[in-house]
Scaffold this motif. Sequence first.
Motif, PDB file in Angstrom:
ATOM      1  N   ARG A  21     -15.819  -0.290  32.342  1.00  0.00           N
ATOM      2  CA  ARG A  21     -16.160  -1.955  31.833  1.00  0.00           C
ATOM      3  C   ARG A  21     -17.272  -2.735  32.382  1.00  0.00           C
ATOM      4  O   ARG A  21     -18.046  -3.167  31.795  1.00  0.00           O
ATOM      5  N   GLN A  57     -10.759  -2.287  24.390  1.00  0.00           N
ATOM      6  CA  GLN A  57     -10.161  -2.912  25.927  1.00  0.00           C
ATOM      7  C   GLN A  57     -11.279  -3.426  26.955  1.00  0.00           C
ATOM      8  O   GLN A  57     -11.426  -4.154  27.260  1.00  0.00           O
ATOM      9  N   GLU A  61     -12.843  -6.930  28.223  1.00  0.00           N
ATOM     10  CA  GLU A  61     -13.044  -7.178  29.770  1.00  0.00           C
ATOM     11  C   GLU A  61     -13.979  -7.755  30.029  1.00  0.00           C
ATOM     12  O   GLU A  61     -13.642  -8.637  30.214  1.00  0.00           O
ATOM     13  N   GLN A  64     -14.479 -11.351  28.395  1.00  0.00           N
ATOM     14  CA  GLN A  64     -14.366 -12.132  29.068  1.00  0.00           C
ATOM     15  C   GLN A  64     -14.717 -12.633  30.601  1.00  0.00           C
ATOM     16  O   GLN A  64     -15.374 -13.965  30.881  1.00  0.00           O
TER      17      GLN A  64
END
Length: 225
Positions: A21, A57, A61, A64
């Motif tokens: 991430r 995913q 992340e 965000q």
Amino acid sequence: MLSTGLPQGAVPKLERPGPLRDRVYEALLELITTRALQPGQHLVESELAGHLGVSRQPVREALQRLNTEGWVDLRPAQGAFVHEPTEEEADQLLTVRTLLEAEAARLAAANANSAGLTALETLCAEGEKAVEADDVDDAVAMNARFHAKIMELAGNAVLAELAAQVDRRVRWYYTPVARQRGHQSWIEHRELIAAIADRDEQRATQLMREHTEHTRRSYHARARS
């Protein structure tokens, strides 16, 4: 041209190791900073995931996190979009940049050694070559490195930490005016080097203040044109 509007070759390779991430976040932030992803551009998770070779995913992340930091706007029922900075946002940040950079120039004039001056000369020469070659990305990168070197020569860790917080956004705002600033920006850099070499703190401060103000005014002039 890719479907998300990314130029061929613009997508950075995800460096290892490190949490996925975080690597996706850094990759997307770099694409935004360099304006490979333009302000206002729609960011489609599936397409970004495909370009980066990851699942949706970590992209979700990263988006965000970028939204929290003001780089991306998440709009209900519409999705994610690269933030479009207002004139006020740009003005406030570039004003703060002027304050930080002017003090860094003063301290660099007080503290710089021959090795530091040589490094500035080298970066300036590389920046001039980039301008001659009309390589905007390289010119922006060299500009950032030149200013970072002056900050390093200032020798103030707190000042450097504060400058690092605005560095990405400075690059974001500088990129669209880099070609317009062109040779003049590097002429101003040469004058800065001379003032630092002469240990003229007042002159270095004045030159840096004028230099950063030129960029701020160029940004606003671009928006009005």
